[in-house]
Write a protein that holds these residues in place. Structure first.
Motif, PDB file in Angstrom:
ATOM      1  N   ALA A  90       0.848  -1.185   0.000  1.00 13.81           N
ATOM      2  CA  ALA A  90       0.000   0.000   0.000  1.00 13.81           C
ATOM      3  C   ALA A  90       0.881   1.231   0.000  1.00 13.81           C
ATOM      4  O   ALA A  90       2.101   1.152   0.057  1.00 13.81           O
ATOM      5  CB  ALA A  90      -0.912  -0.006   1.225  1.00 13.81           C
ATOM      6  N   THR A  91       0.262   2.386  -0.048  1.00 15.77           N
ATOM      7  CA  THR A  91       1.012   3.628  -0.069  1.00 15.77           C
ATOM      8  C   THR A  91       1.794   3.806   1.220  1.00 15.77           C
ATOM      9  O   THR A  91       1.270   3.604   2.306  1.00 15.77           O
ATOM     10  CB  THR A  91       0.042   4.816  -0.231  1.00 15.77           C
ATOM     11  OG1 THR A  91      -0.715   4.594  -1.420  1.00 15.77           O
ATOM     12  CG2 THR A  91       0.808   6.119  -0.338  1.00 15.77           C
TER      13      THR A  91
ATOM     14  N   ILE B 270       8.423   5.739   4.327  1.00 13.38           N
ATOM     15  CA  ILE B 270       8.623   4.455   4.985  1.00 13.38           C
ATOM     16  C   ILE B 270       7.270   3.797   5.181  1.00 13.38           C
ATOM     17  O   ILE B 270       6.351   4.417   5.713  1.00 13.38           O
ATOM     18  CB  ILE B 270       9.305   4.639   6.366  1.00 13.38           C
ATOM     19  CG1 ILE B 270      10.676   5.285   6.192  1.00 13.38           C
ATOM     20  CG2 ILE B 270       9.440   3.306   7.077  1.00 13.38           C
ATOM     21  CD1 ILE B 270      11.318   5.683   7.503  1.00 13.38           C
ATOM     22  N   PRO B 271       7.096   2.553   4.751  1.00 11.43           N
ATOM     23  CA  PRO B 271       5.812   1.900   4.965  1.00 11.43           C
ATOM     24  C   PRO B 271       5.532   1.705   6.452  1.00 11.43           C
ATOM     25  O   PRO B 271       6.451   1.515   7.243  1.00 11.43           O
ATOM     26  CB  PRO B 271       5.974   0.563   4.249  1.00 11.43           C
ATOM     27  CG  PRO B 271       7.436   0.334   4.194  1.00 11.43           C
ATOM     28  CD  PRO B 271       8.073   1.678   4.083  1.00 11.43           C
ATOM     29  N   SER B 272       4.272   1.732   6.812  1.00 13.85           N
ATOM     30  CA  SER B 272       3.894   1.420   8.184  1.00 13.85           C
ATOM     31  C   SER B 272       4.198  -0.048   8.465  1.00 13.85           C
ATOM     32  O   SER B 272       4.401  -0.843   7.535  1.00 13.85           O
ATOM     33  CB  SER B 272       2.406   1.673   8.390  1.00 13.85           C
ATOM     34  OG  SER B 272       1.647   0.729   7.662  1.00 13.85           O
ATOM     35  N   TYR B 273       4.210  -0.426   9.738  1.00 15.94           N
ATOM     36  CA  TYR B 273       4.454  -1.831  10.060  1.00 15.94           C
ATOM     37  C   TYR B 273       3.390  -2.718   9.410  1.00 15.94           C
ATOM     38  O   TYR B 273       3.701  -3.794   8.895  1.00 15.94           O
ATOM     39  CB  TYR B 273       4.463  -2.062  11.565  1.00 15.94           C
ATOM     40  CG  TYR B 273       4.448  -3.539  11.903  1.00 15.94           C
ATOM     41  CD1 TYR B 273       5.572  -4.321  11.657  1.00 15.94           C
ATOM     42  CD2 TYR B 273       3.284  -4.158  12.385  1.00 15.94           C
ATOM     43  CE1 TYR B 273       5.553  -5.689  11.902  1.00 15.94           C
ATOM     44  CE2 TYR B 273       3.264  -5.514  12.620  1.00 15.94           C
ATOM     45  CZ  TYR B 273       4.401  -6.279  12.382  1.00 15.94           C
ATOM     46  OH  TYR B 273       4.379  -7.626  12.618  1.00 15.94           O
ATOM     47  N   GLN B 274       2.132  -2.264   9.424  1.00 17.40           N
ATOM     48  CA  GLN B 274       1.060  -3.070   8.855  1.00 17.40           C
ATOM     49  C   GLN B 274       1.283  -3.296   7.363  1.00 17.40           C
ATOM     50  O   GLN B 274       1.078  -4.400   6.844  1.00 17.40           O
ATOM     51  CB  GLN B 274      -0.292  -2.380   9.099  1.00 17.40           C
ATOM     52  CG  GLN B 274      -0.752  -2.414  10.555  1.00 17.40           C
ATOM     53  CD  GLN B 274      -0.001  -1.440  11.453  1.00 17.40           C
ATOM     54  OE1 GLN B 274       0.616  -0.481  10.949  1.00 17.40           O
ATOM     55  NE2 GLN B 274      -0.046  -1.663  12.751  1.00 17.40           N
TER      56      GLN B 274
ATOM     57  N   THR C 188       5.349  -8.704   3.250  1.00 19.75           N
ATOM     58  CA  THR C 188       6.503  -9.570   3.462  1.00 19.75           C
ATOM     59  C   THR C 188       6.111 -11.021   3.207  1.00 19.75           C
ATOM     60  O   THR C 188       5.079 -11.485   3.702  1.00 19.75           O
ATOM     61  CB  THR C 188       7.049  -9.415   4.887  1.00 19.75           C
ATOM     62  OG1 THR C 188       7.467  -8.065   5.084  1.00 19.75           O
ATOM     63  CG2 THR C 188       8.240 -10.336   5.121  1.00 19.75           C
ATOM     64  N   TYR C 189       6.910 -11.728   2.445  1.00 16.23           N
ATOM     65  CA  TYR C 189       6.598 -13.103   2.067  1.00 16.23           C
ATOM     66  C   TYR C 189       6.522 -14.008   3.286  1.00 16.23           C
ATOM     67  O   TYR C 189       7.436 -14.034   4.117  1.00 16.23           O
ATOM     68  CB  TYR C 189       7.637 -13.644   1.093  1.00 16.23           C
ATOM     69  CG  TYR C 189       7.397 -15.082   0.709  1.00 16.23           C
ATOM     70  CD1 TYR C 189       6.304 -15.416  -0.088  1.00 16.23           C
ATOM     71  CD2 TYR C 189       8.231 -16.095   1.148  1.00 16.23           C
ATOM     72  CE1 TYR C 189       6.052 -16.738  -0.441  1.00 16.23           C
ATOM     73  CE2 TYR C 189       7.997 -17.418   0.798  1.00 16.23           C
ATOM     74  CZ  TYR C 189       6.905 -17.729   0.009  1.00 16.23           C
ATOM     75  OH  TYR C 189       6.666 -19.041  -0.328  1.00 16.23           O
TER      76      TYR C 189
ATOM     77  N   ARG D 108      13.881  -2.271  14.157  1.00 16.50           N
ATOM     78  CA  ARG D 108      15.325  -2.071  14.017  1.00 16.50           C
ATOM     79  C   ARG D 108      15.635  -1.337  12.726  1.00 16.50           C
ATOM     80  O   ARG D 108      16.470  -0.440  12.688  1.00 16.50           O
ATOM     81  CB  ARG D 108      16.056  -3.416  14.039  1.00 16.50           C
ATOM     82  CG  ARG D 108      16.124  -4.090  15.387  1.00 16.50           C
ATOM     83  CD  ARG D 108      17.230  -5.124  15.433  1.00 16.50           C
ATOM     84  NE  ARG D 108      17.146  -6.087  14.359  1.00 16.50           N
ATOM     85  CZ  ARG D 108      16.647  -7.308  14.475  1.00 16.50           C
ATOM     86  NH1 ARG D 108      16.160  -7.698  15.633  1.00 16.50           N
ATOM     87  NH2 ARG D 108      16.632  -8.134  13.464  1.00 16.50           N
ATOM     88  N   LEU D 109      14.952  -1.725  11.629  1.00 18.80           N
ATOM     89  CA  LEU D 109      15.203  -1.081  10.354  1.00 18.80           C
ATOM     90  C   LEU D 109      14.778   0.379  10.368  1.00 18.80           C
ATOM     91  O   LEU D 109      15.515   1.264   9.935  1.00 18.80           O
ATOM     92  CB  LEU D 109      14.455  -1.814   9.236  1.00 18.80           C
ATOM     93  CG  LEU D 109      14.996  -3.186   8.831  1.00 18.80           C
ATOM     94  CD1 LEU D 109      14.126  -3.786   7.750  1.00 18.80           C
ATOM     95  CD2 LEU D 109      16.430  -3.101   8.361  1.00 18.80           C
ATOM     96  N   VAL D 110      13.601   0.635  10.872  1.00 23.86           N
ATOM     97  CA  VAL D 110      13.089   2.001  10.888  1.00 23.86           C
ATOM     98  C   VAL D 110      13.912   2.882  11.817  1.00 23.86           C
ATOM     99  O   VAL D 110      14.125   4.059  11.557  1.00 23.86           O
ATOM    100  CB  VAL D 110      11.606   2.018  11.300  1.00 23.86           C
ATOM    101  CG1 VAL D 110      11.102   3.434  11.517  1.00 23.86           C
ATOM    102  CG2 VAL D 110      10.767   1.333  10.234  1.00 23.86           C
ATOM    103  N   GLY D 111      14.424   2.290  12.887  1.00 24.56           N
ATOM    104  CA  GLY D 111      15.194   3.075  13.848  1.00 24.56           C
ATOM    105  C   GLY D 111      16.653   3.198  13.524  1.00 24.56           C
ATOM    106  O   GLY D 111      17.392   3.887  14.222  1.00 24.56           O
TER     107      GLY D 111
END
Length: 271
Positions: free
Chosen positions: A28-29, A36-40, A46-47, A74-77
């Motif tokens: 999604a957008t 950055i995509p939201s966690y949802q 993610t596969y 971890r990635l976002v931070g």
């Protein structure tokens, strides 16, 4: 070879090859203004593998939703990179086998490979030999008697080698810290048509993960394909490493093992 798309998180891009599923493009957008995509969105795109785990960074297994959220955070931070082989770490501790266990890494090869069963057995043995020749502490032990019931539920072996049908990766493995229920090496038929990547070297790469080794290209020296900071360097950066994807600025196109790889094995497990 199939190249999978990736998303950028915290301004770092992770490019994946067909050794495993990519962190896919967001479904999604992305979150407004952040890029950055939201966690949802991230979780939805993610596969998810056949045993319920999530495959990230090309061929690395995240066992469940809790661990996936931690991975995302971890990635976002991670707004900068930190400073051959590198070993995965869990809470700052090396993700490795004990001295007793690394000398008895038992596995079976499922008879569901059919006509290719013996070929997988041979490729596993030659892939394992790459690591065994680097350190006498390491011993992958093939238990053929378990082949007829070769799943993660078979407690007579540490891990299973099973066929999978997927367009997401050629093969994927696990780390020593992975839950028992997901300790398997899954192999798609595309392993037989992967160009200069031989089945021996593909499975050698995957067995590197089972020993705790991370993708070499997550280091800042590669300039691309950053994954996360949860690793410790064992050697100087090696762009030709068996653990370095060629398309992540690697300098070897066949996933062969290098002298620096062997030095890294010794650094972690001894001669």
């Amino acid at each position: 070879m199939r190249i999978k798309r990736t998303i950028a998180l915290a301004a770092t891009a992770a490019a994946a090859l067909s050794l495993g599923a990519a962190i896919p493009a967001a479904a999604a957008t992305p979150t407004v203004d952040s890029g950055i995509p939201s966690y949802q969105e991230f979780a939805a795109s993610t596969y998810r593998d056949i045993d319920g785990g999530y495959v990230v960074n090309g061929d690395e297994l995240i066992s469940g939703k809790g661990e996936l959220r931690t991975f995302y955070n971890r990635l976002v931070g991670s707004d900068s990179l930190t400073d051959g082989l590198i070993v995965n770490t869990v809470n700052g501790v090396d993700d490795k086998w004990s001295a007793a266990q690394v000398g008895n890494l038992t596995y079976c090869v499922s008879t569901k490979f059919g006509a290719r069963h013996d070929d997988i057995v041979a490729a596993m043995e030659s892939g394992a030999a790459l690591w065994e020749s680097a350190s006498s502490a390491i011993d992958f032990v093939y238990v053929s008697s378990a082949d007829g019931n070769c799943t993660t539920r078979n407690k007579s072996v540490l891990f299973s080698v099973e066929p999978v049908q997927t367009s997401q990766y050629i093969a994927r493995a696990f780390f020593p810290s992975t839950p028992d229920r997901q300790m398997n090496v899954l192999v798609d038929d595309s392993i037989w048509s992967s160009g200069s990547w031989t089945p021996t070297n593909i499975l050698g790469h995957e067995l590197g993960h089972t020993l705790g080794f991370r993708h070499e290209h997550t280091r800042p020296e590669s300039g691309t394909c950053f994954e996360d900071n949860n690793w410790r360097p064992l050697t100087p950066y090696d762009s030709s490493s068996i653990m370095h994807y060629p398309q992540c600025n690697g300098t070897s196109d066949d996933l062969s093992m290098t002298s620096t790889d062997r030095a890294g094995v010794v650094a972690l497990y001894g001669n």
